[in-house]
Design an enzyme around this catalytic site. Structure first.
Site, PDB file in Angstrom:
ATOM      1  N   SER A 108      -8.286  -0.184  -5.723  1.00 33.38           N
ATOM      2  CA  SER A 108      -8.648   0.248  -4.414  1.00 33.38           C
ATOM      3  C   SER A 108      -9.978   0.318  -4.415  1.00 33.38           C
ATOM      4  O   SER A 108     -10.684  -0.438  -4.366  1.00 33.38           O
ATOM      5  CB  SER A 108      -7.464   1.171  -3.794  1.00 33.38           C
TER       6      SER A 108
ATOM      7  N   LYS B 132       0.886  -1.151   0.104  1.00 35.46           N
ATOM      8  CA  LYS B 132      -0.033   0.089   0.025  1.00 35.46           C
ATOM      9  C   LYS B 132       0.732   1.074   0.077  1.00 35.46           C
ATOM     10  O   LYS B 132       1.187   1.782   1.240  1.00 35.46           O
ATOM     11  CB  LYS B 132      -0.875   0.099   1.287  1.00 35.46           C
TER      12      LYS B 132
END
Length: 614
Positions: free
Chosen positions: A407, A200
């Site tokens: 995402s 991430k």
């Protein structure tokens, strides 16, 4: 000079008319303006034996661009060419032109200001160009200097030409990340992060000064997948094995005209007037006099922008106009933000309401959700995702992924019955992060301090005038962990993937469309037209359906009326930039991302900030 005066006059008149109306010209002035708009509705005339022109300086986006009142008036008065086109308009125009007897060929016109169209959209356009070529009508491409993205489309051409002093860029793809951590530290802006997923990397620009090993690995894999698609597609059309193309890339990078010809990267080296002569022969304009229709360096042509407005193009792939069964395309393009959002953003409340209305409309039999988003607010993504889930329980829902569906963009997609992506679509990035900024240091350095009175330990947890305590960060991390767990569970259930496998492919990692299909995140490789066909099939509509797009495309007069009643900032075309100015522009774009960070809990599902592939 004639064009300069034309556009300058149009700009002045456009601004003047808008000003007069805003200052109170009243109903009469407004009706006059709408009359101007309505007069522009006459369909463009396509003359016999015309060449369709695809201008590569035009950006190709999923949805109709938003224009200000002044821009609308300028386009109306000067017949100005828009700087952006809708993807389906391009695809439908090429399909109709392939069977239109009035169109005798296609000109792919290169540009010194190439567009920023993403690789997934370029892939769809390229497939449409290949279908046009199968009609037997010639495709001729010309430019002084071919950039890589332009060349990706131009390589389809039967004749690909470059100016004698020109060049062809073939040097591979790269992605540069701008890191802000040093500047934030220097100026006393504190950053605290909570996150889940070793890949991430959206928060890395705030924390690091270079890529983490994990981010470097995933970016390298992503670029390799997209580049592999480039080599395969271009190599097939240019009759150059991918290995040979890669050798050219590694040994030359930028080929001057003669080198490009010798390497079979182009078919001919020519001046523009020589290409024009080829087009004039195609359109039957060889015998020229001063009284001829095109006695100068031009030929009988119609721009794709104009051709896209013809009734035959508008009807392409629209189904049966008399049918009562509607198939809806709804567009989700931009960063996902909490609330209504603005143009270029996906407002969670706004899109959720539109999906709700589609669910309640009995005439809507199937839905195609076109997603082109890097993600954003976790709260807004959940609001939208819930509506997609409810919609899919009642009607067939098919997702078509564009350049990005990562995402939060993947969160709003996963409940669909079927997901389509292009090989170059960037998707996945199943991860969550929270980011908090504080200005304590920079404020203290300038004599500013705060004092606080509160009735609870965590009453000021959302303040940005001090760092969060370890206990506060622990509470926020708990929320991030909870959302990530929900993300994993939802993916496992909706995609029917074993939970351990989801945990393995998540971690905030981005995947190409090709990889995403292999690991089960998407179902099919294909574009928006394939998704429409799948939705029709799932709804068992046969030929009894018609297509409608949402949000509804407004007419020119509707847009004028709306813009005149709203306070809107004037958008000006960006000037050409030198290298330093370009870097400053990128810095501004990075800082602009802060405006999209409006989640009420400061928790986000977003892929790396401003991932640019060049």
């Amino acid at each position: 000079m004639k064009d300069f005066l034309k556009y300058t006059t149009a700009s002045l008149l456009g601004n003047l008319l808008a000003l007069v109306l805003v200052l109170g010209a009243g109903i009469g002035g407004l009706m006059f303006l709408i009359g101007i708009a309505a007069s522009q509705k006459s369909e463009p005339l396509v003359k016999h034996k015309s060449v369709l022109v695809l201008d590569l300086s035009i950006d190709i986006s999923d949805y109709e661009p938003e224009y200000t009142t002044s821009q609308i008036l300028q386009q109306s008065l000067a017949e100005a060419i828009p700087s952006q086109l809708k993807l389906r308009t391009v695809l439908n125009s090429l399909e109709e032109a392939s069977r239109d007897d009035q169109i005798v060929g296609l000109y792919i016109q290169g540009s010194n200001t190439p567009s920023t169209t993403g690789f997934a959209n370029l892939k769809e356009v390229r497939a449409a160009l290949e279908q046009f070529r199968e009609s037997g009508k010639p495709i001729i491409a010309y430019d002084t200097d071919w950039t890589e993205s332009e060349y990706y489309l131009a390589s389809v051409a039967d004749t690909l030409a470059v100016n004698p002093l020109g060049s062809v860029e073939l040097n591979g793809l790269s992605s540069q990340v701008m890191f802000l951590a040093g500047a934030l530290q220097k100026y006393g802006v504190g950053v605290q992060v909570t996150r889940v997923g070793k890949y991430k990397s959206a928060v890395e620009p705030f924390l690091l000064k270079q890529m983490s090993p994990e981010n470097r690995a995933q970016t390298q894999q992503l670029l390799s997948d997209i580049w592999g698609e480039f080599l395969r597609n271009v190599g097939e059309d240019r009759d150059l094995p991918p290995a040979q193309l890669q050798k050219i890339v590694d040994t030359q990078g930028i080929l001057i005209a003669d080198e490009a010809l010798n390497q079979k990267v182009v078919d001919k080296v020519a001046y523009f007037d020589e290409v024009v002569t080829q087009f004039k022969a195609l359109t039957g304009e060889e015998e020229l006099t001063l009284e001829s229709e095109n006695p100068d360096n031009s030929f009988r042509q119609v721009s794709l922008q104009s051709y896209g407005k013809t009734p035959d193009v508008v009807k392409v792939n629209r189904g049966n106009p008399s049918s009562q069964n509607k198939v809806a395309i709804i567009y989700a393009e931009g960063s996902i933000v909490d609330g209504e959002g603005i143009a270029g953003q996906i407002g969670g409340d706004r899109l959720a309401q539109e999906l709700r209305l589609l669910r309640l409309d009995d005439d809507i039999k199937a839905i195609v959700l076109r997603v082109n988003s890097p993600g954003g607010s976790a709260t807004a993504s959940e609001v939208i995702g819930r509506e997609v889930e409810l919609l899919a329980q009642k009607k067939p829902v098919v997702v078509s992924m564009g350049n990005f569906a990562a995402s939060g963009g993947y969160w709003i997609s996963m409940a669909a019955g079927e997901i389509f992506a292009e090989p170059t679509t960037i998707t996945g990035s199943i991860g969550v992060f929270g980011v908090s900024f504080n200005v304590k240091d920079i404020a203290n350095q300038n004599g500013i301090t705060w004092d606080t009175v509160k009735t609870g330990r965590y009453a000021d947890i959302n303040t940005n005038v001090r760092p969060k305590t370890p206990e506060e960060l622990q509470r926020l991390q708990k929320v991030v962990d909870l959302i990530y767990e929900r993300f994993l569970t939802q993916v496992a259930q909706s995609r029917q993937i074993p939970r351990p496998k989801v945990e393995e492919i998540a971690q905030g990692r981005v995947w190409s469309g090709t990889q995403a299909k292999t690991i089960g995140l998407v179902d099919q490789i294909g574009g928006i037209e394939a998704a429409i066909s799948a939705a029709v099939k799932r709804a068992e509509l046969g030929d009894d359906w018609k297509l409608e797009e949402y949000p509804e495309v407004k007419t020119l007069e509707d847009r004028i009326l709306r813009n005149l009643t709203e306070a809107r900032a004037e958008v000006k075309p960006a000037p050409e930039l030198d290298g330093l100015s370009l870097q400053l522009m990128r810095l501004r774009e990075e800082l602009e991302q802060f405006k999209t960070l409006n989640d009420p809990r400061d928790i986000y599902m977003q892929m790396p900030f401003n991932l640019k592939i060049e």
